[in-house]
Write an enzyme that holds these catalytic residues in place. Structure first.
Site, mmCIF file in Angstrom:
data_model
loop_
_atom_site.group_PDB
_atom_site.id
_atom_site.type_symbol
_atom_site.label_atom_id
_atom_site.label_comp_id
_atom_site.label_asym_id
_atom_site.label_seq_id
_atom_site.Cartn_x
_atom_site.Cartn_y
_atom_site.Cartn_z
ATOM 1 N N ASP A 1 -11.858 3.069 3.914
ATOM 2 C CA ASP A 1 -12.431 1.428 3.875
ATOM 3 C C ASP A 1 -13.881 1.548 3.682
ATOM 4 O O ASP A 1 -14.607 0.487 3.379
ATOM 5 C CB ASP A 1 -11.797 0.731 5.065
ATOM 6 C CG ASP A 1 -10.737 0.005 4.768
ATOM 7 O OD1 ASP A 1 -10.137 -0.260 3.323
ATOM 8 O OD2 ASP A 1 -9.799 -0.345 5.596
ATOM 9 N N LYS B 1 0.749 -1.248 -0.008
ATOM 10 C CA LYS B 1 -0.047 0.077 -0.063
ATOM 11 C C LYS B 1 0.814 1.156 0.105
ATOM 12 O O LYS B 1 0.449 2.215 -0.624
ATOM 13 C CB LYS B 1 -0.855 0.139 1.320
ATOM 14 C CG LYS B 1 -2.099 -0.983 1.009
ATOM 15 C CD LYS B 1 -3.074 -1.184 2.340
ATOM 16 C CE LYS B 1 -3.841 -2.112 2.085
ATOM 17 N NZ LYS B 1 -4.688 -2.542 3.284
ATOM 18 N N GLN C 1 -5.177 -1.600 9.775
ATOM 19 C CA GLN C 1 -4.851 -2.999 8.973
ATOM 20 C C GLN C 1 -5.515 -3.960 9.652
ATOM 21 O O GLN C 1 -5.198 -4.084 10.892
ATOM 22 C CB GLN C 1 -3.418 -3.305 8.706
ATOM 23 C CG GLN C 1 -3.078 -4.602 8.053
ATOM 24 C CD GLN C 1 -3.712 -4.481 6.661
ATOM 25 O OE1 GLN C 1 -3.315 -3.905 5.601
ATOM 26 N NE2 GLN C 1 -4.218 -5.572 6.051
#
Lengths: 296, 296
Positions: free
Chosen positions: A119, A52, A96
């Protein structure tokens, strides 16, 4: 023989579109900022987070990774999130998964400001999706990436029969919403769907999206000729090779279009994460951008 | 001949269960408070609001109706909501639809505190439903009332094939979530579903819930023998009589269980509104109550 949907290629085009948007933002003195919180030392998470960070750098998104030991308290993570919520240099916050067992994932998701929830997991953003709210708000990146693939491949959705297998909050449930928002008729299947009903509904589908974690669940007899088959699964077998949730060798000759594993949906998630980060930055600075997928 | 699902009877039992819960709350010196805001002079809304007030009074819920002229500004409604949000005597706030055209319904829904959002329309509550959050939060009362009917009639849901016709934010969309949360496999149909696909999916369904506003849309050939048919529609025909979204005379001989119109789902909505009001009050005062439908 199905047409292959090349996720690597589409992700590359999307990253280029995102990079162009970053350049537009630079004209306004805006650099999109992404903060990734990683708790513990799960090796797979390490790789995801590193990927990422690299992908962010390549498109001009300023990414920072905040690493914590696995014995950190939930309160400390939440305090860090509060600090990032208030930091004007940060547009997007990602924690995460998986988190250590002593942490409540829901508390942490709800601590992230809905305006920085890259997200799309905050209930307020999930609710906007299902309440058909207009305007921009973040949506889970994997199903959003699937939509980009379907748009890129000019797959017609309105009036079509779509079946989503798997109802996770990360993939299947928002996938359902995104497909039905574009006027597909959608059925959501899950582990309590009896085998016979699953086979019956799948065989009638124009579009199939599978995200179950069950290797090669979808067989030739589940797919009608010409169907579009999107495989979100990625399962490592004992001998080390990767397979999806679709029996690719059996289904590929029947389907109209199909995603391979690897090289299908996988590459789309990070590219879409960057797309969402840039959109959040644009929103925070009142800059109007075109949607990434419209550019590719 | 189908078994009739008698909504008047179930609603009566539910109101009695709610009344018993109000008495439990009285033991803690808690009187549940419901505020209903009515803007304008729509005659149907007047009747609904009056009925809500009367039903509240009968079970011991303190209801107040706040009436405003149709030319009130949106800001004034929102200011009133802010006041009610802060008022400890008020547990539940409801803004009667439809609102005058100069008001944005979404702004008003989002002004209500999620903790007092008795209709379950706030994105945060919609999101909790679709993100499968545990614990109590308010859910739209009509689909929740349908679930109470299904539970009351001991209709098995897990592993069954359910079809919801109509995807409104008020009924169809939360109905989808509630059915799938109990492990039914659910398909959501809507106005872009082609007729042939609608007929096909309906004929395979074990449970059908219809909320479209299209009089007698569902015909005999749409229903498999023994299916459970729930008709949320209520349409007044030119000659004044009421019909549902199901062709009752044609479907009733085939279905296993069916709701009549009127006297089916209709009476459940206000009873469920009171159930939710009482649950919100219990939550605000940290009192644990059993769910209403478990008592009936």
């Amino acid at each position: 023989m199905a047409e292959l949907i090349d996720g690597r290629l589409i992700a590359k085009e999307l990253r280029a579109a995102v990079k162009a948007q970053v350049e537009v933002l630079q004209g306004y003195n805006v650099v999109p900022g992404l903060a990734v919180i990683l708790v513990g030392d799960d090796p797979a998470s390490e790789i995801y987070v590193r990927n990422k960070g690299r992908a962010a750098e390549k498109v001009g998104v300023a990414a920072q990774t905040i690493r914590y030991a696995a014995d950190l308290s939930e309160a400390e993570v939440i305090a860090k999130i509060a600090e990032l919520n208030a930091d004007p240099a940060i547009d997007a916050i990602l924690v995460q998964s998986p988190l250590p067992e002593h942490m409540n994932e829901q508390h942490i998701q709800e601590a992230i400001s809905p305006e920085k929830d890259v997200d799309g997991f905050h209930p307020e953003n999930v609710g906007k999706l299902f309440a058909n709210r207009h305007g921009f708000f973040p949506v889970a990146n994997t199903p959003r990436g699937v939509m980009t693939m379907l748009h890129h491949e000019h797959v017609e959705l309105a009036g079509k029969n779509a079946v989503v297998v798997g109802r996770s909050v990360l993939v299947g449930t928002p996938m359902f919403a995104l497909l039905q928002r574009e006027n597909a008729t959608v059925s959501l299947l899950h582990k309590y769907t009896p085998d016979a009903l699953r086979h019956q509904l799948l065989r009638q589908a124009d579009i199939i999206v599978v995200a179950t974690g069950v290797p090669e669940l979808i067989k030739a007899e589940d797919v009608q000729p010409g169907a579009v088959v999107i495989d979100v699964g990625i399962n490592r077998m004992e001998d080390g090779h990767l397979v999806g949730d679709v029996d690719f060798a059996a289904v590929e000759p029947i389907a109209g279009k199909i995603t391979p594993v690897p090289g299908g949906v996988g590459p789309m998630t990070i590219a879409t994460l960057l797309e969402t980060t840039v959109e959040l930055a644009a929103q925070h600075h009142d800059v109007t951008l075109e949607a990434g997928w419209q550019n590719i």
